[in-house]
Structure formats: C-alpha cells, structure tokens
Design a protein around this motif. Structure first.
Motif, mmCIF file in Angstrom:
data_model
loop_
_atom_site.group_PDB
_atom_site.id
_atom_site.type_symbol
_atom_site.label_atom_id
_atom_site.label_comp_id
_atom_site.label_asym_id
_atom_site.label_seq_id
_atom_site.Cartn_x
_atom_site.Cartn_y
_atom_site.Cartn_z
ATOM 1 N N ASP A 25 20.425 -25.837 -3.249
ATOM 2 C CA ASP A 25 20.680 -25.213 -4.675
ATOM 3 C C ASP A 25 19.701 -25.677 -5.825
ATOM 4 O O ASP A 25 19.881 -25.347 -6.940
ATOM 5 N N PHE A 26 18.755 -26.343 -5.427
ATOM 6 C CA PHE A 26 18.131 -27.098 -6.593
ATOM 7 C C PHE A 26 17.081 -26.214 -7.227
ATOM 8 O O PHE A 26 16.724 -26.478 -8.242
ATOM 9 N N LYS A 27 16.787 -25.191 -6.387
ATOM 10 C CA LYS A 27 15.545 -24.256 -6.862
ATOM 11 C C LYS A 27 16.131 -23.631 -8.379
ATOM 12 O O LYS A 27 15.261 -23.205 -9.034
ATOM 13 N N ASN A 28 17.394 -23.518 -8.630
ATOM 14 C CA ASN A 28 17.843 -22.955 -9.861
ATOM 15 C C ASN A 28 17.062 -23.843 -11.171
ATOM 16 O O ASN A 28 16.735 -23.043 -12.031
ATOM 17 N N ARG A 29 16.990 -25.023 -10.989
ATOM 18 C CA ARG A 29 16.403 -25.592 -12.058
ATOM 19 C C ARG A 29 15.133 -26.069 -11.794
ATOM 20 O O ARG A 29 14.241 -26.620 -12.688
ATOM 21 N N VAL A 30 14.390 -26.246 -10.298
ATOM 22 C CA VAL A 30 13.245 -26.946 -10.127
ATOM 23 C C VAL A 30 12.321 -25.885 -9.428
ATOM 24 O O VAL A 30 12.747 -25.663 -8.320
ATOM 25 N N PHE A 31 11.225 -25.621 -9.822
ATOM 26 C CA PHE A 31 10.474 -24.986 -9.101
ATOM 27 C C PHE A 31 9.097 -25.697 -8.823
ATOM 28 O O PHE A 31 8.025 -25.396 -9.299
ATOM 29 N N ALA A 402 12.288 -10.786 -2.153
ATOM 30 C CA ALA A 402 13.403 -11.741 -2.489
ATOM 31 C C ALA A 402 13.073 -12.967 -3.125
ATOM 32 O O ALA A 402 13.602 -13.595 -4.149
ATOM 33 N N VAL A 403 12.081 -13.552 -2.466
ATOM 34 C CA VAL A 403 11.363 -14.830 -2.924
ATOM 35 C C VAL A 403 10.902 -14.429 -4.585
ATOM 36 O O VAL A 403 10.989 -15.408 -5.485
ATOM 37 N N SER A 434 6.663 -19.417 1.399
ATOM 38 C CA SER A 434 5.611 -20.316 0.758
ATOM 39 C C SER A 434 4.438 -19.454 0.071
ATOM 40 O O SER A 434 3.996 -19.869 -1.016
ATOM 41 N N ARG A 435 4.024 -18.331 0.845
ATOM 42 C CA ARG A 435 2.865 -17.574 0.297
ATOM 43 C C ARG A 435 3.209 -16.910 -1.287
ATOM 44 O O ARG A 435 2.542 -17.099 -2.037
ATOM 45 N N MET A 436 4.376 -16.460 -1.101
ATOM 46 C CA MET A 436 4.846 -15.843 -2.388
ATOM 47 C C MET A 436 5.044 -17.079 -3.522
ATOM 48 O O MET A 436 4.770 -16.691 -4.682
ATOM 49 N N GLU A 437 5.764 -17.952 -3.008
ATOM 50 C CA GLU A 437 5.715 -19.101 -4.152
ATOM 51 C C GLU A 437 4.492 -19.689 -4.712
ATOM 52 O O GLU A 437 4.412 -19.671 -5.919
ATOM 53 N N SER A 438 3.804 -19.858 -3.948
ATOM 54 C CA SER A 438 2.143 -20.342 -4.362
ATOM 55 C C SER A 438 1.587 -19.172 -5.063
ATOM 56 O O SER A 438 0.943 -19.526 -6.170
ATOM 57 N N TRP A 439 1.868 -17.838 -4.762
ATOM 58 C CA TRP A 439 1.215 -16.753 -5.718
ATOM 59 C C TRP A 439 1.803 -16.988 -6.817
ATOM 60 O O TRP A 439 1.049 -16.780 -7.881
ATOM 61 N N SER A 440 3.210 -16.939 -6.813
ATOM 62 C CA SER A 440 3.968 -17.001 -8.188
ATOM 63 C C SER A 440 3.217 -18.035 -9.024
ATOM 64 O O SER A 440 3.166 -18.212 -10.393
ATOM 65 N N ARG A 441 3.245 -19.244 -8.448
ATOM 66 C CA ARG A 441 2.668 -20.536 -9.054
ATOM 67 C C ARG A 441 1.415 -20.307 -9.839
ATOM 68 O O ARG A 441 0.974 -20.453 -10.951
ATOM 69 N N LEU A 448 8.162 -17.043 -16.757
ATOM 70 C CA LEU A 448 8.664 -15.833 -17.141
ATOM 71 C C LEU A 448 10.685 -16.080 -16.978
ATOM 72 O O LEU A 448 11.221 -15.378 -17.517
ATOM 73 N N VAL A 449 10.818 -17.201 -16.320
ATOM 74 C CA VAL A 449 12.363 -17.399 -16.017
ATOM 75 C C VAL A 449 12.871 -17.905 -17.176
ATOM 76 O O VAL A 449 12.409 -19.057 -17.769
#
Ligand SMILES: Nc1ncnc2c1ncn2[C@@H]1O[C@H](COP(=O)(O)OP(=O)(O)O)[C@@H](O)[C@H]1O
Ligand SMILES: C=C(OP(=O)(O)O)C(=O)O
Length: 475
Positions: A25-31, A402-403, A434-441, A448-449
């Motif tokens: 559940d930590f992704k809610n606050r931590v990216f 979804a990611v 992982s790929r989508m997360e690093s692209w987002s980063r 935007l969140v």
C-alpha cells in the motif's frame, strides 16, 4: 556483505491505507523506491482507520551484495526482503519498482520451490481463491509462504479471496477442464450425487435456475462457452451448447436474456456461510488480507471489519472487490469503508459491457487515489500466458496502462494458478511495470498526482506536508 539499514520513524501521522506489514500500500504516498523490497511493520495496536491518529515506525533494511538466489534470512525481527547490489548501484532507490505484484496460487505454482521462485521474481502478495481447493490445501500453501518469509527473508503477504455468493460449477464430469462441443446437450442440476455423470454439471446453489426461462443463455466464465436453455424440469436446466469452449473446474455461470444479465443471485448475501467459515480459517492462519467478493454495499465491508477486530488481534485488512454494477453505484462509500480495492475485471466484464471496462477501471483507480486507498487491477492482464510463453502486445499495453493510471498492484490469476509460465508472466509484469514507472519518472508525470489532504489538525497537516515534500524530493 554490507548491511545498510535505514530507520525512519514518525509519530501522530494520519496517513490512511497503510496496512500492517503488507507491502501493498505504500505507493499511495511514495513514488520513489521499490518498497516491495522493504519491510514495514507497525507498532502493536496501531490502527489505520480513517483519519484516526496512530503512532508508527517504519523500518527498512536492504541487504546489499548478496545474490537474490543465495540470500539468507537476516536477523533483526522486522520483515525483510532482499534486492541485489546490482539493482541498487545501477539504479538507486528511484529505479526500483513500486508496483506490487499479486500472484494467485494454484496447482501450477504451489510447491515450495515454485513459491520461492515467485517470491524471487517479485511476488508481494500470494492470493488464495477460496472458490478452489480445500482448506487443507490452502493451509499447506500458507505454511510454505510463512516458511519462506521466516527462513529466506521474504516479505510475501497472504490474501484470502472469498468465494462470495455466486453460482458456479461443483462438478462437470471431469477432474480438469472439459471441451464443450457446439450442439452438445448438457444438464445443469443442483442435485448432488457421488461421482460424475457424462454431460451433467452439478452446481453449488439449489435455486440456481429460479426465474430462468427457455431461450435464456447460460454463459460460462463470462464467455468461455455459451448454452441455450432448451428445457426446464424441476430445478434442472437442459441446455444446448451454442458457442463451443472450455469448462474449467469451478467455472461461474451467468444467465442472459435479450442481451441483459438475468439477476438470479442478487438475493444472495455478500458473505455466505462458507465464506464466514473461510474467514475464520484465514484468521486462524494469520493471513494479512481478505478480498471480499461481490461487495454491493459498504455495510458488508464494515461488518467484516468489525468481525475481524473482534476476532483477531492482528490488523487484517479488507479489500473490496468491485465486480458488480451495484458496487459501481456505491463506489465512493465502498472505497471509504475498505482498506483497499480490487478492480475485479473478470466478473465486472460479465456485469457491464466490455467496452466500458477501461474507463470504469480508470474511474475506480482515480477514486482510490483521491481517497488514498490502495488498488489492485486484476484479471486477464496476461491471459495468453496461461498457454504461451510470451504475452501479446495488447496485454503488455494493458499492464502498462494500469501502472500509468497509478494502480498500486497488478494481479495474476490463471497465469500463475494453472498456467505453464507463471514465472515468465511475473517477469513480464515486473518489466512492464518498471518500464512504465521509469518513463513516468523521466517525464515527471508524478507531479500530476493531486494528493488528497488527510490531516485534520495543524500538527497532522504539518506532518503530512513534510511527508509529501519527502515524496516530491524522492521522485
Ligand atoms: N486453489 C486452486 N486449486 C485449483 N485450481 C485453482 C486454484 N486457484 C485457482 N485455480 C484455477 O485457476 C483459474 C484462475 O483462477 P481465478 O481467476 O482465481 O479463479 P476464477 O477463474 O474462478 O475466478 C481458476 O479458474 C481455476 O481453474
Ligand atoms: C478477480 C476476480 O474475481 P474471481 O477470480 O473470484 O472471479 C475477477 O472477477 O476479476
């Protein structure tokens, strides 16, 4: 070997949706870190309901310089998992995957060796679907996961998914799947008899055929096969197959008339007698989560949460499965009442038109983000990998989407439970997320969140702002 540990503690925080020692559940606050690889424990008695105040301490430790496969349990008393030195040195914490991976455990992955391989591959939660298998079978799996956690330093949580009040197949004349040929005639009955009869399907619910008429369509597992009801004798339905397909053990039945779902089992309670017995079983086995099937109202979540707090000293979290049109109408109150949500696209796809699934998924995730509740996207993410070693491009795109929408976790169902390529499917989830997360980063999309403010008092707001700043700096 170097053991690096970080200890961060905070008190009087009012962050919600932080669940026990679960990695969910930590992704809610931590990216900004692969928190799957860290262990989180809360002080005994900590409560995480609504805006209640609670004290907690977060400890994280990372074992550096040890190959994953050779890792040994670390002493120290908090839940630990391992990440390889290579990952950390090359990417740092920011490069580590945050999306949690849930694997449904079934006959194809229930050995100790298979479970260890899944844990090494990034499984954060093992899901046990109580629709299938016996309690002894599930107890054995839970025992193996506990053993791996204790002896090998993994941090895999256990989630029990309740069967819920649904009509499903008890026996379809074979121990495994059966091919249904077009034009073949079958009897669906609620009668229970020893053994199997050819072309006869025993169902679990005596009133399964109530209100069903000749000409109605009987759909298996949302479309795996389709029958037309040609005759009704007593409670039995005589049906002709109009769309050939497969009968899987425990397959679900739904009825359609003039393109609309016939609401047969709506009168059934969210939790059946069997579900309550499975819940007692889960409490006794010390599971971390219950996923509650067919939630139509926040009250069923509240009832279960009350029951759990009266029966268990451990803080067991309740995730509501959104899989009916009723649950969509009451989405916000269900999300508020729950510790987390599962977008159960399998059954949802039976209840609403398929083309609405993508937008409904995005809406559910958005509501969860706003209310700061973790959300799992489930079902058919990599369905073709039940049979094949590589996913389709469309499936990879679905996982990535979804990611991108900020789902906290992705779930494998048949891909891990009965598929031939469970580890490969998990690796695809790992790589694609992982790929989508690093692209987002890289694109700095996280900014935007819009975090929903949770703190009520001034000290809470200050603490919350400090946490949010830490998140921003880390991303
Ligand atoms: N514990 C189990 N024992 C046997 N088969 C299982 C088990 N768990 C899952 N399966 C199989 O894996 C398939 C996919 O799992 P899941 O999506 O959880 O169930 P369902 O399709 O009933 O919703 C099931 O249809 C069932 O055939
Ligand atoms: C996850 C789901 O639930 P179940 O596997 O119990 O059908 C679903 O319907 O997508």
């Amino acid at each position: 070997m170097v053991l690096k540990s970080m200890v961060a503690s905070a008190s009087d925080l009012s962050l919600v949706s932080v669940a026990g020692n679960s990695p969910l559940d930590f992704k809610n606050r931590v990216f900004g870190g692969r928190l799957i690889s860290l262990g989180f424990r809360f002080n005994k008695g900590s409560k995480c309901k609504g805006n209640e105040r609670f004290n907690f301490e977060v400890r994280a430790a990372v074992e550096v310089g040890v190959e994953r496969s050779k890792s040994k349990a670390l002493e120290g008393g908090f839940g630990l998992d391992v990440v390889s030195e290579a990952e950390l040195t090359v990417k740092g914490f920011a490069g580590l995957r945050k999306t949690k991976l849930v694997c449904t455990v079934g006959p194809a992955c229930s050995s100790l060796e298979d479970l260890e391989n899944l844990a090494l591959g990034g499984m954060s939660v093992a899901r046990l679907n109580m629709c299938h298998g016996t309690r002894d079978w599930h107890r054995d799996v839970i025992g193996k996961i506990k053993k791996l956690n204790e002896e090998k330093g993994f941090c895999v949580s256990v989630m029990i998914d309740t069967e819920g009040s649904q009509i499903h197949v008890v026996d379809h004349g074979a121990p495994s799947s059966v091919k249904v040929e077009e034009g073949s005639n079958w009897v669906f009955t609620a009668e229970h008899f020893e053994g199997s009869r050819p072309f006869t399907v025993q169902t679990n619910y005596r009133g399964f055929s109530e209100g069903i008429e000749m000409g109605d369509e009987l759909v298996i597992d949302g479309g795996m096969a389709c029958f037309e009801v040609v005759e009704k004798t007593g409670n039995d339905l005589h049906c002709k197959c109009i769309d050939a397909g497969l009968f899987l053990p425990g397959a679900k039945l739904s009825f359609w008339r003039d393109g609309k779902l016939v609401r047969g089992n709506n009168k059934l309670p969210t939790l059946s007698t069997k579900d309550w017995a499975d819940i007692d079983f889960g409490i006794a086995e010390g599971v971390d989560f219950f996923a509650l099937s067919f939630v139509n109202h926040a009250d069923s979540v509240k009832d279960l949460k009350n029951y759990l707090s009266s029966k268990s000293t451990k803080s067991i979290k309740v995730l509501a499965k959104i899989e009916s049109s009723e649950s969509l109408h009451k989405l916000e109150e269900i999300v508020r009442a729950s510790d987390g949500i599962m977008v159960a696209r399998g059954d949802l796809g039976v209840e609403i038109p398929l083309e609405q699934i993508p937008t409904v998924q995005e809406d559910i995730i958005y509501v969860c983000r706003q209310l700061n509740k973790p959300v799992i996207v489930a079902s058919q993410l990599l369905e073709s990998m039940v049979e094949y070693p590589t996913p389709t491009r469309a499936e990879v795109a679905d996982v990535s989407e979804a990611v991108r929408q900020y789902a906290d976790a992705l779930m494998l169902s048949g891909e891990s439970a009965i598929g031939s390529y469970a580890q490969k499917a998990l690796a695809v989830l790992d790589m694609a997320s992982s790929r989508m997360e690093s692209w987002s980063r890289e694109e700095n999309r996280q900014s935007l969140v819009n975090y929903h403010q949770l703190g009520a008092s001034l000290p809470e707001c200050i603490t919350e702002q400090i946490c949010n700043c830490a998140v921003e700096m880390g991303t």
